[in-house]
Scaffold this motif. Structure first.
Motif, short mmCIF file in Angstrom:
data_model
loop_
_atom_site.label_atom_id
_atom_site.label_comp_id
_atom_site.label_asym_id
_atom_site.label_seq_id
_atom_site.Cartn_x
_atom_site.Cartn_y
_atom_site.Cartn_z
N VAL A 96 0.86 -1.18 0.00
CA VAL A 96 0.00 0.00 0.00
C VAL A 96 0.89 1.22 0.00
CG1 VAL A 96 -1.99 -1.03 1.13
CG2 VAL A 96 -0.13 -0.07 2.51
N GLU A 97 0.29 2.37 0.08
CA GLU A 97 1.07 3.60 0.04
C GLU A 97 1.79 3.81 1.35
OE1 GLU A 97 -3.02 5.79 0.20
OE2 GLU A 97 -1.41 7.24 0.45
N GLY A 98 2.70 4.78 1.32
CA GLY A 98 3.42 5.11 2.54
C GLY A 98 4.73 4.38 2.65
N ARG A 99 5.10 4.03 3.86
CA ARG A 99 6.40 3.45 4.13
C ARG A 99 6.40 1.97 3.78
NH1 ARG A 99 7.94 5.68 10.10
NH2 ARG A 99 8.57 7.78 9.49
N ASN A 100 6.56 1.69 2.52
CA ASN A 100 6.57 0.29 2.14
C ASN A 100 7.65 0.01 1.13
OD1 ASN A 100 4.40 -1.63 3.20
ND2 ASN A 100 3.30 0.28 2.95
N ARG B 31 10.74 10.16 4.15
CA ARG B 31 9.79 9.12 4.55
C ARG B 31 10.48 7.77 4.64
NH1 ARG B 31 5.22 8.08 1.13
NH2 ARG B 31 6.09 9.20 -0.62
N PHE B 34 16.13 3.65 1.11
CA PHE B 34 16.15 2.25 0.71
C PHE B 34 17.49 1.88 0.08
CE2 PHE B 34 11.54 1.69 1.14
CZ PHE B 34 11.12 3.01 1.12
N TYR B 51 14.31 4.57 8.33
CA TYR B 51 13.30 5.61 8.40
C TYR B 51 13.75 6.86 9.16
CZ TYR B 51 10.06 2.01 6.79
OH TYR B 51 9.42 1.04 6.06
N GLN B 91 12.47 8.22 -0.45
CA GLN B 91 11.10 8.68 -0.61
C GLN B 91 10.98 9.95 0.22
OE1 GLN B 91 8.29 5.68 0.67
NE2 GLN B 91 8.19 4.73 -1.35
N ASN B 98 4.47 6.23 -3.80
CA ASN B 98 5.68 5.47 -3.53
C ASN B 98 6.87 5.82 -4.40
OD1 ASN B 98 4.60 3.99 -1.44
ND2 ASN B 98 3.84 2.37 -2.75
#
Lengths: 113, 112
Positions: A96-100, B31, B34, B51, B91, B98
């Motif tokens: 899903v969206e966000g921190r993924n 955000r 990576f 993070y 991000q 994303n």
């Protein structure tokens, strides 16, 4: 669990033609992003789809387009191909969206002659 | 606009010779950062997500750290199979969804 799959893996086209690339995300993942990778520019974001809607787009001309289906599978299309479109096109999926984390497929190597 | 710079561009190491890769970034609000590994002709393989500043993550011979301006990927006692291109991406808060912004990568060659 199967990973991200992309078809075809290799493609040779000539200038002026159009091409459609396909991406099947990891089961359960609803977000699909597309990237272009070239030796000169590296990895560049093309666009992202979530729940069949494009919600972000990179700095590419309108010749590059995409769509997502209800099963989360995605396609990208490039019309009127140019020599500079030769690249590795990568698809990435995430939950899903966000921190993924995004998980990438093997890519489609497009060569434009 | 988010920006990521990786250094060095290339790194040649002897097996067992530890080293660090640098990833400097500029984002309006982080955000996530990576790290990916990419072998020739393949898609990037996910390694770590960081993070917040001070966070560290480890996986086998790899350890990633994060500060407010940069991240390091430490390779301890590398083996030839660690040879690959290592990619860093961010991000930012202003990027919808994303979207990842990548650095140019560091090509690592570990010689036996």
């Amino acid at each position: 669990k199967a990973g991200v799959t992309q078809t075809p893996r290799y493609l040779i086209k000539t200038r002026g033609q159009q091409v459609t690339l396909s991406c099947s995300p990891i089961s359960g993942h609803r977000s699909v992003s597309w990237y272009q990778q070239t030796p000169g520019q590296g990895l560049q974001f093309l666009f992202e789809y979530f729940s069949e809607t494009q919600r972000n787009k990179g700095n590419f001309p309108g010749r590059f387009s995409g769509r997502q289906f209800s099963n989360s599978r995605s396609e990208m299309n490039v019309s009127t191909l140019e020599l500079g479109d030769s690249a590795l096109y990568l698809c990435a999926s995430s939950l899903v969206e966000g921190r993924n984390e995004q998980f990438f497929g093997p890519g489609t190597r497009l060569t434009v002659l | 606009e988010d920006q990521v710079t990786q250094s060095p561009e290339a790194l040649r190491l002897q097996e067992g010779e530890s080293s660090s890769l640098n990833c400097s970034y500029t984002v309006s609000g982080l955000r996530g950062l990576f790290w990916y590994r990419q072998d020739p002709g393949k898609g990037p393989e996910f390694l770590f997500t960081l993070y917040s500043a001070g966070e560290e993550k480890e996986k086998e011979r790899l350890k990633a750290t994060l500060t407010k301006k940069e991240s390091f990927l430490h390779i301890t006692a590398p083996k030839p199979e660690d040879s690959a291109t290592y990619l860093c991406a961010v991000q930012g808060a202003e990027a919808a969804g994303n979207k990842l912004t990548f650095g140019g990568g560091t090509r690592v060659l570990v010689k036996p």
